[in-house]
Scaffold this motif. Structure first.
Motif, PDB file in Angstrom:
ATOM      1  N   GLY A  62      12.558  14.051  -4.768  1.00  0.00           N
ATOM      2  CA  GLY A  62      11.638  13.058  -4.241  1.00  0.00           C
ATOM      3  C   GLY A  62      10.586  12.789  -5.299  1.00  0.00           C
ATOM      4  N   ALA A 166      11.512  13.979  -0.341  1.00  0.00           N
ATOM      5  CA  ALA A 166      10.650  12.798  -0.382  1.00  0.00           C
ATOM      6  C   ALA A 166       9.339  13.045   0.354  1.00  0.00           C
ATOM      7  CB  ALA A 166      11.388  11.606   0.217  1.00  0.00           C
ATOM      8  N   ARG A 167       9.438  13.741   1.509  1.00  0.00           N
ATOM      9  CA  ARG A 167       8.239  13.989   2.316  1.00  0.00           C
ATOM     10  C   ARG A 167       7.226  14.843   1.553  1.00  0.00           C
ATOM     11  NH1 ARG A 167       4.326  12.803   5.837  1.00  0.00           N
ATOM     12  NH2 ARG A 167       3.805  14.520   7.255  1.00  0.00           N
ATOM     13  N   ASP A 170       5.526  13.001  -1.401  1.00  0.00           N
ATOM     14  CA  ASP A 170       4.474  12.098  -0.931  1.00  0.00           C
ATOM     15  C   ASP A 170       3.226  12.864  -0.507  1.00  0.00           C
ATOM     16  OD1 ASP A 170       4.829   9.453  -1.277  1.00  0.00           O
ATOM     17  OD2 ASP A 170       5.514   9.003   0.750  1.00  0.00           O
ATOM     18  N   ASP A 409       3.730   4.348  -6.283  1.00  0.00           N
ATOM     19  CA  ASP A 409       5.037   4.284  -5.612  1.00  0.00           C
ATOM     20  C   ASP A 409       5.197   5.503  -4.728  1.00  0.00           C
ATOM     21  OD1 ASP A 409       5.956   1.915  -6.897  1.00  0.00           O
ATOM     22  OD2 ASP A 409       6.393   3.095  -8.700  1.00  0.00           O
ATOM     23  N   HIS A 410       5.499   5.273  -3.468  1.00  0.00           N
ATOM     24  CA  HIS A 410       5.778   6.382  -2.560  1.00  0.00           C
ATOM     25  C   HIS A 410       7.195   6.896  -2.800  1.00  0.00           C
ATOM     26  CE1 HIS A 410       2.152   6.242  -0.020  1.00  0.00           C
ATOM     27  NE2 HIS A 410       2.154   4.930  -0.288  1.00  0.00           N
ATOM     28  N   THR A 412      10.937   8.056  -2.041  1.00  0.00           N
ATOM     29  CA  THR A 412      12.015   7.614  -1.143  1.00  0.00           C
ATOM     30  C   THR A 412      13.140   8.636  -1.140  1.00  0.00           C
ATOM     31  OG1 THR A 412      13.038   6.355  -2.945  1.00  0.00           O
ATOM     32  CG2 THR A 412      11.482   5.182  -1.539  1.00  0.00           C
ATOM     33  N   GLU A 413      13.933   8.628  -0.087  1.00  0.00           N
ATOM     34  CA  GLU A 413      15.039   9.579   0.021  1.00  0.00           C
ATOM     35  C   GLU A 413      16.123   9.239  -0.996  1.00  0.00           C
ATOM     36  OE1 GLU A 413      16.462   9.725   3.983  1.00  0.00           O
ATOM     37  OE2 GLU A 413      14.471   9.934   4.887  1.00  0.00           O
ATOM     38  N   SER A 414      16.563  10.260  -1.706  1.00  0.00           N
ATOM     39  CA  SER A 414      17.600  10.073  -2.725  1.00  0.00           C
ATOM     40  C   SER A 414      18.979  10.185  -2.092  1.00  0.00           C
ATOM     41  CB  SER A 414      17.441  11.121  -3.829  1.00  0.00           C
ATOM     42  OG  SER A 414      18.470  10.995  -4.780  1.00  0.00           O
TER      43      SER A 414
END
Length: 718
Positions: A62, A166-167, A170, A409-410, A412-414
């Motif tokens: 992430g 990703a979580r 962020d 940029d936040h 994102t799920e890969s």
């Protein structure tokens, strides 16, 4: 001496002087010799890389992008109490360390829900042992990557679950911004509280100075003090001017009085001084005296000395002179009085000036004390106003939230894992395998101190290399000892022919009759070399005899499959003649003398007169006499034979004897002071021999020796 491909130049003196091609060839030989070690290490390294790659848990990344702001947004034109601007690379580096800190990881862990915490820790749970810490997992999985020449940084988090990856990425960015804001506000409040305490202390200080200033005004009447300061200053200026005038007058009076005294001391005429002669009475009397002198001179021309008129005139001149002297004294007294008055006036002027200066200093001192109090009051009053203003600004600034960074940029799920990287890992495994394989070969070669290269022979042992003998094929010992005669291996045959050629082109060995062959240790092939060298001489049409001088472990009788009971021992013990011990025409142009019986004292026999006589007799009968002696490292028999020889050949088995042993044995050879023609490197692997000496396995060489060669397997000779 022959120098073939792969051999260092003996004149070079050190390995550093090898040419690049030869140095590379030496490395190649080192690896080829230990290729199985290198291959094993290579395979183990590649296998380890493969196991690591294909058993590693897939990880997803992430990635969030954060921009660190150089200055916080200015909502109001008020400076922050706590400075958080990015002015240099050290400030930016500090922010990166904050991103990597455990405090941020703890804040992220506290923001995760119970379900997210379970998803975070489940992949790292072990069957035994305590469960992993969420903070530890975050610290281990996060990666902060500053972007070059910018204030942008990438926040990466790796985890087997793409959602959690990703979580957490962020949350790290978010908590970093919140952490900076919280720290700024908290530190600002602390600074504001500290400013309030300082402002209260400053207010008390201002009140104290104001009271002291008022008390000074009441005590010293500050307004009249300022006026008197001006009066004193004006009077001081006037006294300064007056003192200057009196000083000048005093100098003038002192100069005139001094001149008067000096003329009086020498008895001179004071009328010579202008300020005396110019005085009216003195000037009149001087003129009168001159007139009377003229009158007397005229009277003396008319009258005699006793004439009444002449006497009257002389009396008048005398009276005038007395009056002139009285006038001069009066004038001198006047100059003295003038000097004394000028001196008193100057002293009084200086005294008045000094009193006025003291008074002026007193006035200035009082004024300075007052001005210091006034200045101190103004400064502290301004400082108090600045503190009060700063407290108001800070209070307003703290009520407005501003961020020191923002998320660009936040995360994102890969959709695909970033690890393991199969191609990269296997490429690294192959590269490391090659490096470790070659390194292991080099390490083993470094630890192995055995003689294995022509370079070792020439630089370490210190002998010229006469030839390199390839490893003979698997044959009976008798057939191997006569390989030059039976042609079982063409490479070995050509190696002995090269050895023969090397001896022919050397001044020391080309005419040598008595040639001793010895070695360091048993099993190095000295008998093999002596036998085949003798067969090579015989093959070239030279009458040759080979003498087995190894009385302890003879081999020549077995080598040539001979049956005899008489030999060297019998001759030395006077039980046989020369002709009885020589086995003639064992091979064309080759005779053999075996050991015969068993020797109880080999050294005594070899040192005896009979052996010396035998050597001389053989030298008359044969072109070449080859002596196979015991190894130097085992016994000293060869040293007893050497004084009777024309020279010696030293046999070294490839990778079979340690360098220090060979060096010690060669030093023993040199101590006899007999020429050592050189060394022969024996039993070299065929895969290496073409690198050490000449490329026997090349297609051109095979076609030369085997005309029917056309890419098929070459049939064995014989």
């Amino acid at each position: 001496m022959l120098v073939g491909p792969g051999m260092p130049n003996p004149d070079s003196g050190s390995e550093e002087q090898l040419e690049d091609g030869e140095f590379l060839r030496k490395w190649t030989l080192m690896v080829l010799e230990r290729k199985w070690y290198a291959l094993a290490v290579f395979l183990v390294t590649v296998l380890a890389a493969a196991i690591y790659t294909f058993t590693e848990t897939p990880l997803y990344a992430g990635v969030a992008t954060v921009q660190v702001l150089k200055h916080s947004p200015q909502v109001m034109r008020v400076a922050d109490v706590v400075e958080n601007s990015i002015t240099n690379e050290f400030d930016f580096g500090t922010q990166m360390k904050l991103l990597e800190s455990e405090a941020i990881a703890q804040n992220v862990a506290s923001r995760l829900s119970p379900d997210e915490l379970r998803l975070l820790t489940d992949p790292y749970k072990k069957r035994s042992g305590p469960p992993p810490s969420p903070v530890g997992i975050i610290l281990q999985g996060r990666k902060i990557i500053p972007q070059r020449l910018s204030l942008i940084t990438m926040v990466e988090f790796f985890h087997p679950n793409p959602i959690i990856a990703a979580r957490v990425a962020d949350l790290i960015a978010t908590e970093y911004i919140a952490f900076n804001t919280h720290v700024r506000v908290e530190e600002s409040m602390k600074v504001v509280d500290d400013l309030k305490d300082r402002a209260d202390q400053q207010r008390k200080r201002v009140d104290e100075i104001a009271n002291a200033l008022q008390a000074y005004r009441e005590r010293g009447n500050q307004v009249s003090l300022m006026q008197s300061k001006d009066i004193v200053t004006e009077k001081l200026k006037a006294l300064n001017a007056f003192t200057t005038t009196t000083g000048e007058r005093l100098k003038e009076a002192e100069v005139r009085w001094k001149q008067v005294r000096e003329i009086r001391e020498i008895g001179g005429d004071l009328t010579e001084l202008p300020f005396i002669s110019s005085e009216s009475n003195v000037s009149r009397l001087v003129g009168e005296i001159a007139t009377k002198k003229l009158e007397i001179a005229q009277l003396k021309e008319r009258y005699k000395e006793k004439h009444p008129r002449l006497i009257e005139a002389e009396n008048g001149l005398s009276q005038a002179r007395n009056e002139l002297q009285a006038a001069i004294e009066v004038t001198a007294a006047s100059i003295n009085n003038e000097y004394q008055n000028a001196l008193r006036t100057d002293i009084e002027a200086h005294k008045a000036l000094s009193e006025q200066e003291t008074k002026s200093l007193d006035v200035d001192r009082s004024a300075v004390e007052y001005e210091n109090l006034d200045r101190d009051f103004k400064i502290n009053e301004q400082l108090l106003e600045a503190m009060i203003g700063r407290i108001r600004e800070a209070s307003v600034s703290n009520s407005i939230e501003t961020d020191s960074a923002r998320i660009v940029d936040h995360a994102t799920e890969s959709s695909s894992p970033v690890s393991p990287k199969i191609v990269v890992n296997m490429s690294i495994g192959l590269l490391l395998g090659i490096i470790f394989g070659l390194g292991s070969a080099y390490l083993i070669a470094t630890l192995d101190d055995r003689i294995k290269t022509p370079f070792d022979v020439e630089t370490i042992v210190g002998l010229p290399l006469l030839g390199v003998i390839p490893r003979a094929p698997q044959l009976e010992p008798q057939d191997r000892a006569q390989i030059v005669f039976n042609g079982a291996d063409r490479m070995v045959t050509e190696a002995f022919l090269s050895l023969y050629s090397a001896m022919r082109i050397s001044d020391e060995s080309k005419n040598a009759r008595h040639i001793l062959v010895t070695s360091s240790l048993p099993g190095e092939g000295k008998s093999f070399i002596a036998s085949n060298l003798a067969l090579t001489f015989a093959g070239q049409g030279q009458r040759t005899v080979v003498v087995d001088c190894d009385l302890r472990k003879p081999v020549m009788q077995r080598t040539y499959r001979l049956t005899t009971n008489k030999g060297l021992v019998n001759y030395c013990t006077d039980t046989a003649t020369v002709d009885e011990i020589i086995l003639k025409n064992v091979r064309p142009n080759l005779d053999v003398i075996t050991v015969g019986g068993r020797a109880k004292n080999p050294i005594q026999l070899l040192n005896g007169k009979a052996f010396e006589t035998l050597v001389a007799e053989l030298g008359r009968r044969y072109d070449r006499v080859v002596y196979d002696s015991p190894p130097l490292g085992a016994v000293s028999d060869a040293l007893n034979i050497l004084p009777l020889m024309d020279g010696a050949i030293y046999a070294l088995r490839f990778n079979g004897v340690k360098r220090v042993v060979a060096q010690r044995c060669v030093r023993r050879l040199h101590s006899v002071n007999i020429p050592i023609f050189g060394a022969v490197l024996n039993d070299v692997q065929k895969s290496l021999s073409n690198e050490y000496y000449v490329e026997y396995d090349s297609k051109a060489v095979k076609e030369y020796y085997y005309p029917k060669y056309s890419g098929k397997v070459v049939p064995k000779a014989g």
